[in-house]
Write a protein that holds these residues in place. Structure first.
Motif, PDB file in Angstrom:
ATOM      1  N   LEU B 200      64.599 -30.603  -9.456  1.00 56.49           N
ATOM      2  CA  LEU B 200      63.423 -29.978  -9.870  1.00 56.49           C
ATOM      3  C   LEU B 200      62.445 -30.730 -10.675  1.00 56.49           C
ATOM      4  CD1 LEU B 200      65.328 -26.519 -10.850  1.00 56.49           C
ATOM      5  CD2 LEU B 200      63.550 -27.314  -8.937  1.00 56.49           C
ATOM      6  N   CYS B 201      63.210 -31.807 -11.649  1.00 57.40           N
ATOM      7  CA  CYS B 201      62.316 -32.547 -12.351  1.00 57.40           C
ATOM      8  C   CYS B 201      61.793 -33.338 -11.813  1.00 57.40           C
ATOM      9  CB  CYS B 201      63.400 -33.080 -13.503  1.00 57.40           C
ATOM     10  SG  CYS B 201      63.744 -31.890 -14.672  1.00 57.40           S
ATOM     11  N   ARG B 202      62.244 -33.856 -10.549  1.00 60.17           N
ATOM     12  CA  ARG B 202      61.155 -34.824  -9.727  1.00 60.17           C
ATOM     13  C   ARG B 202      59.944 -34.155  -9.266  1.00 60.17           C
ATOM     14  NH1 ARG B 202      65.453 -37.160  -7.106  1.00 60.17           N
ATOM     15  NH2 ARG B 202      65.191 -35.720  -5.562  1.00 60.17           N
ATOM     16  N   GLU B 203      60.316 -32.835  -8.567  1.00 60.09           N
ATOM     17  CA  GLU B 203      59.404 -32.136  -8.001  1.00 60.09           C
ATOM     18  C   GLU B 203      58.275 -31.674  -9.020  1.00 60.09           C
ATOM     19  OE1 GLU B 203      61.274 -29.111  -5.835  1.00 60.09           O
ATOM     20  OE2 GLU B 203      62.042 -30.426  -4.403  1.00 60.09           O
ATOM     21  N   HIS B 204      58.664 -31.228 -10.046  1.00 57.68           N
ATOM     22  CA  HIS B 204      57.617 -30.968 -11.194  1.00 57.68           C
ATOM     23  C   HIS B 204      57.253 -31.852 -12.110  1.00 57.68           C
ATOM     24  CE1 HIS B 204      58.658 -26.554 -10.148  1.00 57.68           C
ATOM     25  NE2 HIS B 204      59.626 -27.038  -9.709  1.00 57.68           N
ATOM     26  N   GLY B 205      57.821 -33.076 -12.359  1.00 60.81           N
ATOM     27  CA  GLY B 205      57.569 -33.962 -13.303  1.00 60.81           C
ATOM     28  C   GLY B 205      57.766 -33.830 -14.405  1.00 60.81           C
ATOM     29  N   THR B 206      58.872 -32.997 -14.703  1.00 68.05           N
ATOM     30  CA  THR B 206      59.504 -32.653 -15.899  1.00 68.05           C
ATOM     31  C   THR B 206      60.317 -33.758 -16.549  1.00 68.05           C
ATOM     32  OG1 THR B 206      59.690 -30.455 -15.121  1.00 68.05           O
ATOM     33  CG2 THR B 206      60.597 -30.750 -17.259  1.00 68.05           C
ATOM     34  N   ALA B 207      60.072 -34.053 -17.883  1.00 67.82           N
ATOM     35  CA  ALA B 207      61.164 -35.106 -18.576  1.00 67.82           C
ATOM     36  C   ALA B 207      62.263 -34.230 -19.123  1.00 67.82           C
ATOM     37  CB  ALA B 207      60.227 -35.614 -19.662  1.00 67.82           C
ATOM     38  N   ILE B 208      63.344 -34.849 -19.068  1.00 72.44           N
ATOM     39  CA  ILE B 208      64.748 -34.306 -19.544  1.00 72.44           C
ATOM     40  C   ILE B 208      65.081 -34.970 -20.813  1.00 72.44           C
ATOM     41  CG2 ILE B 208      66.951 -33.190 -18.930  1.00 72.44           C
ATOM     42  CD1 ILE B 208      66.181 -33.445 -15.898  1.00 72.44           C
ATOM     43  N   MET B 209      65.531 -34.375 -21.701  1.00 73.28           N
ATOM     44  CA  MET B 209      66.345 -35.077 -22.773  1.00 73.28           C
ATOM     45  C   MET B 209      67.760 -34.465 -22.496  1.00 73.28           C
ATOM     46  SD  MET B 209      65.815 -34.910 -27.045  1.00 73.28           S
ATOM     47  CE  MET B 209      67.275 -35.240 -27.712  1.00 73.28           C
ATOM     48  N   LEU B 210      68.891 -35.090 -21.755  1.00 75.10           N
ATOM     49  CA  LEU B 210      69.954 -34.751 -21.439  1.00 75.10           C
ATOM     50  C   LEU B 210      70.964 -34.985 -22.537  1.00 75.10           C
ATOM     51  CD1 LEU B 210      71.651 -33.563 -18.948  1.00 75.10           C
ATOM     52  CD2 LEU B 210      71.681 -35.738 -18.203  1.00 75.10           C
ATOM     53  N   ILE B 211      71.668 -34.100 -23.266  1.00 72.50           N
ATOM     54  CA  ILE B 211      72.415 -34.196 -24.179  1.00 72.50           C
ATOM     55  C   ILE B 211      73.877 -34.067 -23.583  1.00 72.50           C
ATOM     56  CG2 ILE B 211      73.137 -34.010 -26.407  1.00 72.50           C
ATOM     57  CD1 ILE B 211      70.346 -32.605 -26.897  1.00 72.50           C
ATOM     58  N   THR B 212      74.817 -35.225 -23.599  1.00 69.04           N
ATOM     59  CA  THR B 212      76.067 -34.839 -22.976  1.00 69.04           C
ATOM     60  C   THR B 212      77.148 -35.719 -23.553  1.00 69.04           C
ATOM     61  OG1 THR B 212      77.557 -34.791 -21.088  1.00 69.04           O
ATOM     62  CG2 THR B 212      75.710 -36.007 -20.932  1.00 69.04           C
ATOM     63  N   HIS B 213      78.341 -35.567 -23.483  1.00 69.23           N
ATOM     64  CA  HIS B 213      79.345 -36.777 -23.776  1.00 69.23           C
ATOM     65  C   HIS B 213      79.825 -37.428 -22.700  1.00 69.23           C
ATOM     66  CE1 HIS B 213      81.704 -33.022 -22.997  1.00 69.23           C
ATOM     67  NE2 HIS B 213      82.657 -34.071 -22.802  1.00 69.23           N
ATOM     68  N   ASP B 214      79.327 -36.883 -21.514  1.00 68.46           N
ATOM     69  CA  ASP B 214      79.863 -37.270 -20.215  1.00 68.46           C
ATOM     70  C   ASP B 214      79.211 -38.221 -19.687  1.00 68.46           C
ATOM     71  OD1 ASP B 214      80.723 -37.613 -17.841  1.00 68.46           O
ATOM     72  OD2 ASP B 214      81.124 -35.549 -17.453  1.00 68.46           O
ATOM     73  N   MET B 215      79.701 -39.612 -19.918  1.00 67.70           N
ATOM     74  CA  MET B 215      78.995 -40.792 -19.306  1.00 67.70           C
ATOM     75  C   MET B 215      78.758 -40.956 -18.028  1.00 67.70           C
ATOM     76  SD  MET B 215      77.536 -42.664 -21.596  1.00 67.70           S
ATOM     77  CE  MET B 215      76.975 -43.822 -20.319  1.00 67.70           C
ATOM     78  N   GLY B 216      79.526 -40.199 -17.012  1.00 67.76           N
ATOM     79  CA  GLY B 216      79.282 -40.032 -15.658  1.00 67.76           C
ATOM     80  C   GLY B 216      78.002 -39.335 -15.176  1.00 67.76           C
ATOM     81  N   VAL B 217      77.809 -38.118 -16.130  1.00 65.77           N
ATOM     82  CA  VAL B 217      76.778 -37.388 -15.708  1.00 65.77           C
ATOM     83  C   VAL B 217      75.454 -38.275 -16.270  1.00 65.77           C
ATOM     84  CG1 VAL B 217      75.434 -35.421 -16.590  1.00 65.77           C
ATOM     85  CG2 VAL B 217      77.691 -35.388 -16.174  1.00 65.77           C
ATOM     86  N   ILE B 218      75.531 -38.837 -17.311  1.00 67.32           N
ATOM     87  CA  ILE B 218      74.247 -39.639 -17.595  1.00 67.32           C
ATOM     88  C   ILE B 218      74.166 -40.722 -16.490  1.00 67.32           C
ATOM     89  CG2 ILE B 218      73.668 -41.369 -19.273  1.00 67.32           C
ATOM     90  CD1 ILE B 218      73.707 -39.159 -20.913  1.00 67.32           C
ATOM     91  N   ALA B 219      75.063 -41.461 -16.362  1.00 69.78           N
ATOM     92  CA  ALA B 219      75.010 -42.733 -15.291  1.00 69.78           C
ATOM     93  C   ALA B 219      74.260 -42.117 -13.896  1.00 69.78           C
ATOM     94  CB  ALA B 219      76.342 -43.137 -14.942  1.00 69.78           C
ATOM     95  N   GLU B 220      74.523 -40.906 -13.697  1.00 71.07           N
ATOM     96  CA  GLU B 220      73.915 -40.239 -12.315  1.00 71.07           C
ATOM     97  C   GLU B 220      72.595 -39.836 -12.489  1.00 71.07           C
ATOM     98  OE1 GLU B 220      75.770 -37.838  -9.811  1.00 71.07           O
ATOM     99  OE2 GLU B 220      77.151 -39.460  -9.350  1.00 71.07           O
ATOM    100  N   THR B 221      72.182 -39.360 -13.616  1.00 72.33           N
ATOM    101  CA  THR B 221      70.939 -38.782 -13.842  1.00 72.33           C
ATOM    102  C   THR B 221      69.888 -39.420 -14.720  1.00 72.33           C
ATOM    103  OG1 THR B 221      72.560 -36.847 -14.289  1.00 72.33           O
ATOM    104  CG2 THR B 221      70.295 -36.373 -14.433  1.00 72.33           C
ATOM    105  N   ALA B 222      70.143 -40.143 -15.711  1.00 76.20           N
ATOM    106  CA  ALA B 222      69.449 -40.567 -16.866  1.00 76.20           C
ATOM    107  C   ALA B 222      68.781 -42.156 -16.094  1.00 76.20           C
ATOM    108  CB  ALA B 222      70.108 -40.800 -18.131  1.00 76.20           C
TER     109      ALA B 222
END
Lengths: 344, 321
Positions: B200-222
């Motif tokens: 969705l963010c790629r399609e809409h050009g939305t920026a995300i501030m992704l707060i998490t303690h899961d480094m795996g999620v960050i590695a894939e997304t950020a």
């Protein structure tokens, strides 16, 4: 299979059903039948002495229910749990259970809820010693408590403090000290690190491995985190909706997963090495265990399901890699070996 | 990359009877348009508070004591409540951890979506409803035409989080604050939600501030990641560099302490001790009592973010270098 090591715990056909029906009057008025939740529906495994068996699965798959049955917190609806040759289901009252109880202990998930906030740590840790009357002399008990606290990386003076004075990781150390105080051989750990931060989790996992080596402990380790399981386990069982989808040595299950559900799980966990990698997430969700799908419970989400999977429940059978899978597709050789990503 | 969000020397305080607690201390970062910034850290590191400050939902007695937050060049940290309410939803969307508490259980999801759409645009009710169905469709809810009139309890956890994402995106915000969006979900559902957010963010050009303690999620997304420790940013930089070659001793230890699925290690790397409580943050570098490389300067003087080559780390090891 040639078993060189002896099995400390043998679980066969273990099942636990919960009655989740509406009250009688509502049932009669609405014409509703009884509803039975099959939390655990017939599973078999063995744990050898000094080994760690990990059960993984998503929430609601019954892994915690298994843990509770193994320590005797729930009575099994069916099946047997044999601990060192004694069938625990056959034991009657408290008196008969006590000698077994001393030898198995449990570590719970939430270190905030599992320690009595009104007791000093020393009293918490020494409770199993007093309950099983292992040591009579008060000075000797104190001595032992200090030794236990040192063993888990705390200081003997911490025995005079209350649980609220400790952080989550330290509390989990206290839980471990309490579990070890009756000198058990077998520890059931229900998600012992999932309430903790990663750096603290690493400390606890290292501690558990050290203790296992030093004291020759046997673990049944329940977790939803495959990476943690990979780190701590010797053998891994993957549960789905109350049944074991696959069970086998860690290396085999992680390197050559055969059951489609295991492959899906391994494929979906985000990992540090996957930066920027595109994945195809598996569609669908875990069905409601009150009304599970017929046949193989995984068939609605399985890309390899055929008519047989929809009607006939697969039995666990050894496959070519040496692990055990409950899957018609594996049994019939419809599935290619190797990781799913390579095949797709 | 034009900076969409700029956070400058942000400081969040909690006045208490025993003195003022500094929960976030001198935190600065920027998020570019369409960029995904991951914010990681252990509980109590101040990552969620930073996010809530950005959307202006900081609960009293917590307050922004110093610093500025600017969205597209406009200062938003000192706006009156009503002004901020217009920005929230229209320009900044939010996705929180627990999808059940972010939805109103008494309203159907359709009503909640339509209300949000109509608050920020002048669509007619019929058009707003059509837009709501379109959104539910876009976030992957099957039979959206029928599901729109269902209540939150009729959805599963993963489906609810999809509804929350639809709510956050319904007026095409420039920035989404996602605070632990996948923590309450099972791994197989987690992967679906991450993929959805990314798409969705790629399609809409939305920026995300992704707060998490899961480094795996960050590695894939950020794209970039900020590692927070005791209310401060320890290290910030491109996600690959921070994961593979972290410069700050804390982020380095943190990466080593994560069990990895394809890596056989007998022992995990271990950072001794635990993060200090807010009342007991040591002088100098907050990490100095646990750091294997501590020297005198670390105990006295607080390090600013310094260039380490690819990333920026607040560590005296990289002074003048």
């Amino acid at each position: 299979m040639a078993e060189t090591k002896s099995a400390l715990v043998k679980v066969a056909g273990l099942a636990r059903y919960f009655d989740v029906s509406l009250p009688w009057l509502n049932r009669v008025l609405d014409g509703q039948p009884r509803q039975i939740l099959r939390a655990v529906d017939g599973i078999d495994f063995e744990i050898n002495k000094g080994e760690t068996l990990a059960l993984v699965g998503e929430s609601g798959c019954g892994k915690s229910t298994v843990a509770r049955m193994v320590v005797g917190l729930y009575r099994p609806s069916m099946g047997s749990i044999v601990f060192d040759g004694v069938d625990m289901a056959g034991l009657g009252g408290r008196a008969e259970m006590a000698p077994i109880r001393r030898r198995l202990q449990m570590i719970f998930q939430d270190p905030y809820a599992s320690l009595n906030p009104r007791w000093r740590v020393g009293a918490i840790v020494s409770e199993p010693i007093r309950a099983f009357k292992l040591i009579d002399d008060e000075a000797a008990i104190q001595e032992r408590v200090g030794q236990l606290l040192r063993q888990v990386g705390l200081s003997p003076v911490d025995g005079h403090k209350y649980p609220h004075e400790f952080s989550g990781g330290q509390r989990q150390r206290i839980s471990i000290a309490r579990a070890l105080s009756s000198q058990p051989e077998f520890l059931v750990c229900d998600e012992p690190t999932s309430a903790l931060d990663v750096s603290v989790q690493a400390q606890i996992l290292n501690l558990m491995k050290d203790l296992q080596r030093r004291l020759g402990l046997t673990y049944l380790f329940i977790s939803h985190n495959l990476a943690v399981v990979r780190h701590i386990a010797d053998r891994v069982g993957v549960m789905y909706l109350g049944r074991l989808a696959e069970i086998g040595p860690k290396q085999t299950v992680f390197a050559l997963p055969r059951h489609p559900y295991t492959r899906m799980l391994l494929d979906t966990i985000p990992d540090l090495d996957m930066t920027g990698r595109q994945r195809t997430p598996v569609a669908g969700e875990v069905p409601n265990p009150i009304n599970p799908p017929t046949g193989c419970a995984f068939h609605p989400r399985c890309p390899f399901a055929n008519d047989r999977c929809k009607t006939e429940r697969p039995e666990p059978k050894p496959n070519d890699t040496g692990s055990i899978t409950a899957c018609h597709a594996v049994e019939e050789g419809r599935l290619p070996a190797g990781p799913l990503t390579a095949a797709a | 990359m034009a900076a969409l969000l700029e956070v400058d020397h942000l400081r969040i305080e909690f006045p208490t009877r025993r003195g003022t607690l500094l929960a976030v201390d001198d935190v600065s970062f920027q998020i570019g348009e369409g960029e995904v910034l991951g914010v990681v850290g252990e509980s109590g590191a101040g990552k969620s508070l930073t996010g809530t400050a950005v959307i202006g939902l900081l609960e009293p007695p917590g307050r922004i004591a110093a610093g500025e937050i600017r969205l597209m060049g406009r200062r938003i940290d000192n706006l009156p409540y009503e002004e901020m309410r217009k920005i929230r939803g229209k320009q900044i969307g939010a996705v929180f951890q627990d999808p059940l508490t972010s939805l109103n259980p008494l309203y159907s999801v359709g009503r909640q979506l339509i209300e949000t759409i109509q608050t920020h645009t002048d669509m007619t009710p019929t058009r707003a409803r059509a837009r709501a169905i379109e959104l539910l469709h876009e976030v992957g809810i099957p039979a959206a035409e029928r599901r729109i009139d269902h209540y939150p309890h009729q959805f599963s956890g993963g489906m609810r989080q999809r509804v929350v994402i639809a709510l956050a995106l319904c007026v095409n915000p420039k920035l989404v604050i996602a605070d632990e969006p996948t923590t309450a979900l099972d791994v197989s559902i987690q992967a679906q939600i991450i993929a959805l957010l990314k798409r969705l963010c790629r399609e809409h050009g939305t920026a995300i501030m992704l707060i998490t303690h899961d480094m795996g999620v960050i590695a894939e997304t950020a794209d970039r990641v900020a590692v927070m420790y005791a209310g401060r940013i320890a290290e910030i930089g491109p996600v690959r560099s921070v994961i593979k070659d972290a410069k700050h001793p804390y982020s380095h230890g943190l990466m080593g302490s994560i069990p990895k699925i394809n890596d056989e290690k007998e022992r995990l790397e271990q950072i001794e001790g635990s993060m200090p409580r807010l009342t007991e943050i040591p002088p100098g570098c907050a990490f100095n009592p646990r750091c294997p490389h501590t020297f005198d300067r670390c105990r006295i003087e607080r390090p600013e973010l310094m260039d380490t080559g690819v990333t920026r780390a607040s560590c005296w090891l990289y002074a003048n270098g």
